[in-house]
Scaffold this active site. Structure first.
Site, PDB file in Angstrom:
ATOM      1  N   ARG A   1      -2.046 -49.787  28.628  1.00  0.00           N
ATOM      2  CA  ARG A   1      -0.705 -49.457  29.114  1.00  0.00           C
ATOM      3  C   ARG A   1       0.213 -50.659  28.946  1.00  0.00           C
ATOM      4  NH1 ARG A   1      -4.513 -47.699  32.936  1.00  0.00           N
ATOM      5  NH2 ARG A   1      -4.593 -45.441  33.216  1.00  0.00           N
TER       6      ARG A   1
ATOM      7  N   LYS B   1      -5.030 -49.478  36.821  1.00  0.00           N
ATOM      8  CA  LYS B   1      -4.616 -48.837  38.064  1.00  0.00           C
ATOM      9  C   LYS B   1      -5.698 -48.990  39.121  1.00  0.00           C
ATOM     10  CE  LYS B   1      -1.487 -45.368  36.099  1.00  0.00           C
ATOM     11  NZ  LYS B   1      -1.172 -43.935  35.990  1.00  0.00           N
TER      12      LYS B   1
ATOM     13  N   HIS C   1       3.870 -45.924  25.387  1.00  0.00           N
ATOM     14  CA  HIS C   1       2.985 -44.804  25.730  1.00  0.00           C
ATOM     15  C   HIS C   1       2.621 -43.999  24.492  1.00  0.00           C
ATOM     16  CE1 HIS C   1       1.167 -41.651  28.126  1.00  0.00           C
ATOM     17  NE2 HIS C   1       1.885 -40.774  27.474  1.00  0.00           N
TER      18      HIS C   1
ATOM     19  N   ARG D   1      -0.119 -45.764  22.715  1.00  0.00           N
ATOM     20  CA  ARG D   1      -1.369 -45.545  23.463  1.00  0.00           C
ATOM     21  C   ARG D   1      -1.954 -44.182  23.118  1.00  0.00           C
ATOM     22  NH1 ARG D   1      -4.138 -46.557  28.425  1.00  0.00           N
ATOM     23  NH2 ARG D   1      -4.264 -44.783  29.849  1.00  0.00           N
TER      24      ARG D   1
ATOM     25  N   HIS E   1      -9.035 -44.145  32.268  1.00  0.00           N
ATOM     26  CA  HIS E   1      -8.737 -42.908  32.999  1.00  0.00           C
ATOM     27  C   HIS E   1      -9.820 -42.635  34.036  1.00  0.00           C
ATOM     28  CE1 HIS E   1      -6.109 -41.159  29.550  1.00  0.00           C
ATOM     29  NE2 HIS E   1      -5.420 -41.895  30.377  1.00  0.00           N
TER      30      HIS E   1
ATOM     31  N   TYR F   1      -4.522 -36.610  26.614  1.00  0.00           N
ATOM     32  CA  TYR F   1      -4.019 -37.695  25.788  1.00  0.00           C
ATOM     33  C   TYR F   1      -4.660 -37.742  24.411  1.00  0.00           C
ATOM     34  CZ  TYR F   1      -1.374 -40.042  29.454  1.00  0.00           C
ATOM     35  OH  TYR F   1      -0.445 -40.351  30.410  1.00  0.00           O
TER      36      TYR F   1
END
Length: 331
Positions: free
Chosen positions: A182, A206, A277, A280, A303, A312
Site C-alpha cells: 500500500r 494494517k 492502488h 497494487r 489481506h 483484488y
C-alpha cells in the site's frame, strides 16, 4: 421563538455542533480503545471517530428535549437505540452516501455500541441488530502486462539524468509494482526496512501486522540509484531513517507518491488513470495470471480475508479459457 420540530432538528447541519462534555469524553475513551487494544492505524482511528461523533450528534438532535438539553449526555448515551442508529444511517443515505460508505458506517456503529455495551454505557447492544447494505464489489482498473512494462520503462527513462526527484519517483513506481504494498506502507518504510542482500522489505501493515515481501532485480536497481544519487541530495538533518524523502528532506507524504504514479501512468497510451492502488491491484492480478497461488498473493498483500484478495486479483478471461482448454476433458 417557536421550537423546532423533531424532523427539522434532525435535518439541521450538525458539522460544527459541539458534543456535550461527557459524550466527547466517551469518544476519547473509544479512540484510546481503538489505538491501544485494537491497534488500528491513525487514519482508521480518525475515520471511526468521525463516524461515532456523527452518531452522537444525530442522537443529540433527535433527543426529545429539542434544545440540546441532554445534561452531561449520560442519559442520551444510555438510551442509544436501534431506532437512533437506523435514523442516522437513513440520514447518511439521504445525503447521498454510497453503499460502501453505509456498510462501513454500519460496521463502525456496531463496533462502538458493542464497546459501549461492555463498558455498561448503553442499555443493550442494539448494534448487533443493525443490518448493513451489501456494497457493490467493483473491480478497480488494472494495467495490462505490456502497459505496466511501458510505465516502468518510462519511469526509468525519466531517471537517467539522475535528478533526485526522478530517481525517487522511479523507485516509487518500481516498488509499488514489485511488491504490491500500500502507498501508506511504502511511505512509512525506513532504510533498514529493506534487506538488500535477500531483496525483501519488512512492511508494517494494517493493525500493526508485520510481513516480509520480496522484490526483484529491477526494483533493486532503482533502490541503488536512489540511495546512491538521489536521497543524499535531498537529505537533511531532519530526514531521519526515512527511505523516501520529499523535496524539503522530510519523509515523503502519500499525496506526493500518488502524484508520481499518476504522472507516470498518464504518459502510457491507452492506460487507465490510476494511482498507487491501481499498481497494487495490477501487481496482484499479474501474479495470479502468472500462476501464483491465491493464498500466497493474500500473504504478499497483507489481506486478513481471502475474499478481499479474490476481489483484488480477478483472473482474466483469457487465462480462464487457457486453463479450461488445458484441464477440462471436454474442452
Amino acid at each position: 421563538m417557536p421550537s423546532l420540530s423533531s424532523a427539522e432538528r434532525v435535518r439541521r447541519d450538525p458539522a460544527a455542533d459541539p458534543l456535550p462534555a461527557y459524550l466527547a469524553g466517551v469518544v476519547d475513551e473509544f479512540g484510546a480503545h481503538l489505538e491501544y487494544e485494537r491497534g488500528l492505524s491513525p487514519h482508521t482511528r480518525r475515520a471511526y471517530r468521525r463516524d461515532v461523533e456523527s452518531i452522537l450528534r444525530y442522537a443529540v438532535r433527535a433527543h426529545e428535549g429539542g434544545d440540546g438539553s441532554t445534561g452531561d449526555g449520560r442519559v442520551l448515551l444510555h438510551a442509544l437505540s436501534l431506532a437512533v442508529l437506523r435514523g442516522w444511517l437513513a440520514e447518511s443515505a439521504s445525503a447521498g452516501a454510497a453503499r460502501s460508505s453505509l456498510a462501513r458506517r454500519t460496521s463502525v456503529a456496531r463496533t462502538f455500541v458493542s464497546w459501549a455495551s461492555r463498558r455498561g454505557l448503553v442499555e443493550s447492544d442494539d448494534g448487533t441488530r443493525l443490518a448493513a447494505p451489501r456494497p457493490y464489489r467493483t473491480l478497480p482498473p488494472v494495467l495490462g502486462a505490456e502497459q505496466a512494462a511501458d510505465a516502468l520503462a518510462a519511469a526509468e527513462s525519466g531517471a537517467r539524468e539522475r535528478a533526485p526527484v526522478a530517481l525517487r519517483d522511479r523507485l516509487i513506481v518500481e516498488f509499488l509494482y514489485a511488491t504490491g504494498i500500500r502507498v501508506g506502507e511504502l511511505c512509512s518504510l525506513d532504510i533498514d526496512s529493506v534487506d538488500m542482500e535477500r531483496r525483501v522489505v519488512r512492511v508494517i501493515g494494517k493493525g500493526d501486522k508485520e510481513r516480509v515481501v520480496p522484490y526483484g532485480a529491477p526494483a533493486q536497481a532503482a533502490l541503488d540509484e536512489w540511495l546512491g544519487h538521489g536521497r543524499p541530495v535531498l537529505a537533511t538533518a531532519n530526514s531521519g531513517a526515512a527511505l523516501l524523502l520529499g523535496v524539503r528532506g522530510g519523509r515523503l507524504g502519500q499525496r506526493a507518491a500518488r502524484t508520481a504514479v499518476h504522472q507516470v501512468v498518464a504518459a502510457i497510451p491507452g492506460a487507465p488513470d490510476m494511482g498507487p492502488h491501481g499498481l497494487r491491484h495490477s501487481a496482484a492480478t499479474h501474479l495470479l495470471e502468472g500462476g501464483a497461488d491465491l493464498r500466497v498473493v493474500q500473504e504478499l498483500l497483507g489481506h486478513a480475508s481471502l475474499s478481499t484478495t479474490q476481489l483484488y486479483t480477478h483472473v482474466s478471461v483469457a487465462r480462464l479459457r487457457a486453463v479450461h482448454d488445458r484441464a477440462h476433458p471436454r474442452a
